[in-house]
Scaffold this motif. Structure first.
Motif, PDB file in Angstrom:
ATOM      1  N   GLU A   1       0.878  -1.270   0.042  1.00  0.00           N
ATOM      2  CA  GLU A   1       0.183   0.031   0.104  1.00  0.00           C
ATOM      3  C   GLU A   1       0.933   1.317   0.027  1.00  0.00           C
ATOM      4  N   ARG A   2       1.886   1.205   0.765  1.00  0.00           N
ATOM      5  CA  ARG A   2       2.966   2.401   0.780  1.00  0.00           C
ATOM      6  C   ARG A   2       3.457   2.619  -0.659  1.00  0.00           C
ATOM      7  N   ILE A   3       3.793   1.299  -1.301  1.00  0.00           N
ATOM      8  CA  ILE A   3       4.527   1.325  -2.729  1.00  0.00           C
ATOM      9  C   ILE A   3       3.591   2.339  -3.722  1.00  0.00           C
ATOM     10  N   ALA A   4       2.228   1.785  -3.474  1.00  0.00           N
ATOM     11  CA  ALA A   4       1.139   2.181  -4.388  1.00  0.00           C
ATOM     12  C   ALA A   4       0.992   3.671  -4.364  1.00  0.00           C
ATOM     13  N   LYS A   5       0.810   3.986  -3.050  1.00  0.00           N
ATOM     14  CA  LYS A   5       0.821   5.665  -2.593  1.00  0.00           C
ATOM     15  C   LYS A   5       1.968   6.287  -3.193  1.00  0.00           C
ATOM     16  N   ALA A   6       3.301   6.002  -3.295  1.00  0.00           N
ATOM     17  CA  ALA A   6       4.355   6.504  -3.647  1.00  0.00           C
ATOM     18  C   ALA A   6       4.222   6.450  -5.316  1.00  0.00           C
TER      19      ALA A   6
ATOM     20  N   VAL B   1       8.192   2.262 -14.540  1.00  0.00           N
ATOM     21  CA  VAL B   1       8.183   2.298 -13.047  1.00  0.00           C
ATOM     22  C   VAL B   1       7.798   1.044 -12.624  1.00  0.00           C
ATOM     23  N   LEU B   2       8.982   0.443 -11.883  1.00  0.00           N
ATOM     24  CA  LEU B   2       8.852  -0.896 -11.382  1.00  0.00           C
ATOM     25  C   LEU B   2       8.236  -0.791  -9.888  1.00  0.00           C
ATOM     26  N   LEU B   3       7.175  -1.541  -9.700  1.00  0.00           N
ATOM     27  CA  LEU B   3       6.539  -1.528  -8.265  1.00  0.00           C
ATOM     28  C   LEU B   3       6.955  -2.954  -7.609  1.00  0.00           C
ATOM     29  N   ALA B   4       8.032  -3.004  -6.715  1.00  0.00           N
ATOM     30  CA  ALA B   4       8.235  -4.344  -6.146  1.00  0.00           C
ATOM     31  C   ALA B   4       8.794  -4.165  -4.599  1.00  0.00           C
ATOM     32  N   ASP B   5       8.037  -5.137  -3.813  1.00  0.00           N
ATOM     33  CA  ASP B   5       8.588  -4.864  -2.368  1.00  0.00           C
ATOM     34  C   ASP B   5       9.975  -5.769  -2.306  1.00  0.00           C
ATOM     35  N   HIS B   6      10.621  -5.510  -1.136  1.00  0.00           N
ATOM     36  CA  HIS B   6      11.970  -5.486  -0.945  1.00  0.00           C
ATOM     37  C   HIS B   6      12.510  -7.336  -1.044  1.00  0.00           C
TER      38      HIS B   6
ATOM     39  N   SER C   1      18.575  -1.275 -17.352  1.00  0.00           N
ATOM     40  CA  SER C   1      18.611   0.038 -17.990  1.00  0.00           C
ATOM     41  C   SER C   1      17.049   0.104 -18.658  1.00  0.00           C
ATOM     42  N   ASP C   2      16.232  -0.538 -18.561  1.00  0.00           N
ATOM     43  CA  ASP C   2      14.616  -0.254 -19.189  1.00  0.00           C
ATOM     44  C   ASP C   2      14.105   0.290 -18.166  1.00  0.00           C
ATOM     45  N   LEU C   3      14.481   0.524 -16.704  1.00  0.00           N
ATOM     46  CA  LEU C   3      13.600   1.073 -15.899  1.00  0.00           C
ATOM     47  C   LEU C   3      14.024   2.845 -15.620  1.00  0.00           C
ATOM     48  N   ASP C   4      13.283   3.457 -15.310  1.00  0.00           N
ATOM     49  CA  ASP C   4      13.439   4.842 -14.636  1.00  0.00           C
ATOM     50  C   ASP C   4      13.513   5.104 -13.287  1.00  0.00           C
ATOM     51  N   VAL C   5      12.345   4.276 -12.879  1.00  0.00           N
ATOM     52  CA  VAL C   5      12.062   4.251 -11.186  1.00  0.00           C
ATOM     53  C   VAL C   5      11.934   2.891 -10.694  1.00  0.00           C
ATOM     54  N   LEU C   6      12.489   2.636  -9.543  1.00  0.00           N
ATOM     55  CA  LEU C   6      12.098   1.204  -8.789  1.00  0.00           C
ATOM     56  C   LEU C   6      11.501   1.811  -7.629  1.00  0.00           C
ATOM     57  N   ILE C   7       9.961   1.681  -7.363  1.00  0.00           N
ATOM     58  CA  ILE C   7       9.451   1.980  -6.163  1.00  0.00           C
ATOM     59  C   ILE C   7       9.283   0.696  -5.137  1.00  0.00           C
ATOM     60  N   THR C   8       9.928   0.772  -4.030  1.00  0.00           N
ATOM     61  CA  THR C   8       9.969  -0.403  -3.097  1.00  0.00           C
ATOM     62  C   THR C   8       9.627  -0.069  -1.809  1.00  0.00           C
ATOM     63  N   ASP C   9       9.903  -0.885  -0.608  1.00  0.00           N
ATOM     64  CA  ASP C   9       9.541  -0.376   0.691  1.00  0.00           C
ATOM     65  C   ASP C   9      10.870  -0.213   1.276  1.00  0.00           C
ATOM     66  N   THR C  10      10.919   0.268   2.661  1.00  0.00           N
ATOM     67  CA  THR C  10      12.086   0.571   3.404  1.00  0.00           C
ATOM     68  C   THR C  10      12.855  -0.842   4.082  1.00  0.00           C
TER      69      THR C  10
ATOM     70  N   GLU D   1      20.524   1.772  -7.705  1.00  0.00           N
ATOM     71  CA  GLU D   1      20.910   3.186  -8.048  1.00  0.00           C
ATOM     72  C   GLU D   1      22.044   3.379  -8.957  1.00  0.00           C
ATOM     73  N   ALA D   2      23.298   2.568  -8.597  1.00  0.00           N
ATOM     74  CA  ALA D   2      24.270   2.610  -9.425  1.00  0.00           C
ATOM     75  C   ALA D   2      24.147   2.350 -11.003  1.00  0.00           C
ATOM     76  N   ALA D   3      23.015   1.549 -11.051  1.00  0.00           N
ATOM     77  CA  ALA D   3      22.902   0.905 -12.469  1.00  0.00           C
ATOM     78  C   ALA D   3      22.009   2.177 -13.191  1.00  0.00           C
ATOM     79  N   GLY D   4      21.833   3.159 -12.737  1.00  0.00           N
ATOM     80  CA  GLY D   4      21.099   4.428 -13.363  1.00  0.00           C
ATOM     81  C   GLY D   4      19.562   4.285 -12.973  1.00  0.00           C
ATOM     82  N   VAL D   5      19.338   3.768 -12.127  1.00  0.00           N
ATOM     83  CA  VAL D   5      17.587   3.541 -11.735  1.00  0.00           C
ATOM     84  C   VAL D   5      17.267   4.416 -10.386  1.00  0.00           C
ATOM     85  N   ARG D   6      16.450   5.526 -10.345  1.00  0.00           N
ATOM     86  CA  ARG D   6      16.182   5.989  -9.071  1.00  0.00           C
ATOM     87  C   ARG D   6      15.207   5.120  -8.305  1.00  0.00           C
ATOM     88  N   VAL D   7      15.775   4.935  -7.061  1.00  0.00           N
ATOM     89  CA  VAL D   7      14.971   4.030  -5.987  1.00  0.00           C
ATOM     90  C   VAL D   7      14.334   5.079  -5.105  1.00  0.00           C
ATOM     91  N   VAL D   8      13.057   4.608  -4.841  1.00  0.00           N
ATOM     92  CA  VAL D   8      12.190   5.213  -4.053  1.00  0.00           C
ATOM     93  C   VAL D   8      11.855   4.398  -3.001  1.00  0.00           C
TER      94      VAL D   8
END
Length: 253
Positions: free
Chosen positions: A80-85, A204-209, A224-233, A244-251
């Motif tokens: 649910e937190r991932i979805a909200k982000a 945008v990839l939505l994936a829990d840890h 390299s196909d991803l712009d953003v990974l949204i995951t959990d803490t 992130e070192a591979a060029g993907v923004r991680v949230v």
């Protein structure tokens, strides 16, 4: 050590060794065998491990894929937190793809009522959920419905995607690693996911840890196909840094 920390270490050991043993884990963590069995049950419900006699093995070792209903019942708060982000990545108007999955379903439920969007889905479940929304135009990809994930696959799903171009594709995955990229157990589903990525301006990839660091049979994309990974803490900081070192923004929501 908190239960979550112990479970994360069990997951790491299982992936490193190929198997974990209840008695050995109990000795290592100085807890009871029953406590370890509860940890293994939690990890199995999360789709990370598969219980075997006396211990457990990592799911990627046997290609085990939990059914959608099983995945939908674990890590609910994190999803649910991932979805909200993920709402921050929605365009103000235009078209998006929502891949089939338990985390993308949380995003479908959270879509705002004040945006006119065309939403492409490969899941009858998501189409039913969104179809009555007045502000949405829902396009359901046809094809064979996989029983495990209730996702549509094969040519009837692929042909429309070849002629589409959307603003954002919100994707799910079974595995995501720096070494192998994005993977899933089923080759047919991987083919559709690959076509979804190709049909999107941003991905945008939505994936829990629990998905990060795992690899499965069929590869459908690289980091390299991803712009953003949204995951959990719960995602390990070192793993997040590698992504992130591979060029993907991680949230980490």
């Amino acid at each position: 050590m908190y239960a979550e920390e112990r479970q994360e270490e069990i997951r790491r050991l299982a992936r490193a060794q190929g198997r974990v043993d209840v008695t050995a884990l109990a000795d290592a963590f100085q807890v009871t065998a029953e406590t370890v069995r509860r940890d293994l049950t939690v990890l199995e419900r999360a789709g990370v491990l598969r219980r075997v006699h006396g211990g457990a093995i990592p799911v990627e070792r046997i290609g085990f894929e939990p059914a959608l209903a099983a995945r939908d019942s674990v890590l609910i708060t994190e999803k649910e937190r991932i979805a909200k982000a993920a709402l921050a990545e929605l365009p103000d108007e235009g078209a998006v793809i929502l891949d089939a999955g338990s985390t993308t379903a949380r995003l479908a439920q959270a879509l705002p009522a004040d945006r006119e969007l065309s939403v492409v889905v490969n899941s009858p479940v998501l189409a039913t959920l969104l179809g009555t929304r007045a502000n949405l135009t829902v396009l359901l990809l046809g094809g064979r419905v996989r029983g495990k994930t209730l996702a549509t696959v094969d040519d009837w799903a692929l042909r429309p995607l070849a002629d589409m171009y959307v603003d954002v594709a919100f994707m799910g995955t079974n595995g995501c690693s720096v070494e192998r990229g994005l993977t899933t157990p089923d080759p047919a589903e991987a083919t559709v996911k690959r076509a979804m990525i190709a049909a999107a301006r941003r991905v945008v990839l939505l994936a829990d840890h629990t998905k990060i660091g795992n690899d499965y049979l069929a590869r459908f994309g690289g980091l390299s196909d991803l712009d953003v990974l949204i995951t959990d803490t719960g995602l390990d900081a070192e793993l997040a840094g590698d992504v992130e070192a591979a060029g993907v923004r991680v949230v980490r929501a």
